[in-house]
Design a protein around this motif. Structure first.
Motif, short mmCIF file in Angstrom:
data_model
loop_
_atom_site.label_atom_id
_atom_site.label_comp_id
_atom_site.label_asym_id
_atom_site.label_seq_id
_atom_site.Cartn_x
_atom_site.Cartn_y
_atom_site.Cartn_z
N GLY A 150 6.74 10.72 -0.60
CA GLY A 150 7.23 11.17 -2.08
C GLY A 150 6.53 11.17 -3.23
N THR A 151 4.96 11.62 -2.99
CA THR A 151 4.08 11.78 -4.05
C THR A 151 3.83 10.33 -4.71
N GLY A 152 3.77 9.37 -4.12
CA GLY A 152 3.72 8.15 -4.79
C GLY A 152 4.81 7.56 -5.24
N ALA A 153 5.97 7.70 -4.55
CA ALA A 153 7.20 7.11 -5.05
C ALA A 153 7.28 5.71 -4.94
N VAL A 154 6.80 5.07 -3.86
CA VAL A 154 6.89 3.60 -3.79
C VAL A 154 6.25 3.09 -4.99
N VAL A 155 5.00 3.46 -5.22
CA VAL A 155 4.16 3.06 -6.39
C VAL A 155 4.85 3.16 -7.75
N GLY A 156 5.47 4.29 -7.99
CA GLY A 156 6.29 4.59 -9.06
C GLY A 156 7.41 3.80 -8.92
N PHE A 157 8.20 3.45 -8.28
CA PHE A 157 9.51 2.69 -8.06
C PHE A 157 9.01 1.24 -8.60
N LEU A 158 7.87 0.56 -7.88
CA LEU A 158 7.56 -0.63 -8.20
C LEU A 158 6.59 -1.11 -9.46
N GLY A 159 6.23 0.16 -10.09
CA GLY A 159 5.37 0.17 -11.44
C GLY A 159 3.99 -0.30 -11.11
N THR A 161 0.70 -0.71 -7.63
CA THR A 161 0.38 -1.00 -6.14
C THR A 161 0.80 -2.40 -5.62
N SER A 162 0.66 -2.51 -4.44
CA SER A 162 0.85 -3.97 -3.80
C SER A 162 -0.07 -4.87 -4.15
N ALA A 163 -1.27 -4.26 -4.55
CA ALA A 163 -2.29 -5.43 -4.89
C ALA A 163 -2.12 -5.73 -6.42
N GLU A 164 -1.59 -4.77 -7.21
CA GLU A 164 -1.18 -5.28 -8.38
C GLU A 164 0.03 -6.12 -8.63
N HIS A 165 1.04 -5.65 -7.86
CA HIS A 165 2.27 -6.66 -8.12
C HIS A 165 2.58 -6.96 -6.45
N PRO A 166 1.97 -7.98 -6.00
CA PRO A 166 2.48 -8.28 -4.63
C PRO A 166 3.86 -8.88 -4.55
#
Length: 252
Positions: A150-159, A161-166
């Motif tokens: 989704g063109t970065g939908a997961v990162v957008g949803f969680l504000g 990356t997983s490295a930034e917000h595990p």
């Protein structure tokens, strides 16, 4: 079939749901959650997913919540908070409308599939969910992040990356929060190029390894065939719903 009733479950503009009453005696309660990659889609507002009426016609009460999404005050954690509050509002709907609240089945499409399965992982909910059906859902957020769904939908949803917000990924990812005694069914199109079926395969592998009763039913078609009651895949969804519904005595 009567029109669904609009009912507030919280104080905010988007804290409402549409309640479809079952035709005939109720077989149980479905919480039907729309998708949209967790982004606000005005066309969903008061525009019930066709499955809501279809389930109601076949005997289920259907609670179809709206919720805050990205672009309308949503994302982390508001979207999850709203879905949790909407599910817990079944306790009030039991009191006011006689809706069964003891064993709801969550059903969701795309990002709604994520929310439906995530609902089985909630800590100390007022209304527990122990069965969910994902219709082409995003069930492995870490994989979705890597694949750029989704063109970065997961990162957008969680504000981020997983490295930034595990901690956010750990709290929101169904594949990382598998509850062994929950039951999950997945109906997913084999040519889906919006949410690839690899999402379903990844979740089932993780879930079954953890001892969960999880199953994938792959069907012919794209991302949207699974929300079309006229498509042959609807028979798979109905079979899953019938399997997961816990019989209960009439209310009242």
């Amino acid at each position: 079939m009567t029109d669904p009733e609009r009912i507030a479950y919280g104080p905010l503009e988007l804290n409402y749901g549409l309640l479809h009453r079952a035709t005939g005696p109720s077989r149980g309660t479905v919480v039907l959650i729309h998708g949209g990659f967790w982004r606000f889609r005005p066309e969903y507002m008061d525009g019930p997913v066709p499955l809501g009426a279809a389930f109601a016609e076949r005997g289920w009460d259907v609670w179809e919540p709206e919720y805050r999404a990205l672009g309308a005050g949503g994302g982390w954690p508001a979207t999850l908070d709203d879905v949790a509050a909407a599910i817990d509002h079944l306790a009030e709907l039991h009191a006011s409308h006689g809706i069964a609240a003891d064993a709801p089945v969550t059903v969701g499409h795309s990002a709604g599939g994520h929310l439906a399965v995530w609902a089985t992982t909630r800590d100390e909910p007022r209304v527990p969910v122990r069965a969910a059906i994902s219709l082409a859902g995003v069930l492995d957020l870490a994989l979705g992040e890597r694949e750029g769904i989704g063109t970065g939908a997961v990162v957008g949803f969680l504000g981020g990356t997983s490295a930034e917000h595990p901690e956010r990924y750990a709290a929101a990812d169904p594949a990382a929060r598998i509850v062994p005694d929950a039951r999950v069914r997945i109906v997913h199109g084999d040519t889906d190029d919006v949410v690839p079926i690899s999402q379903a395969h990844a979740y089932v592998a993780e879930a079954t390894a953890a001892g969960q009763d999880a199953r994938l039913d792959a069907v012919a078609g794209d991302h949207d065939v699974v929300i079309d009651p006229a498509d042959p895949s609807f028979a798979m969804t109905l079979a899953a719903l019938e399997e997961l519904t816990v019989p209960h005595p009439p209310v009242g």
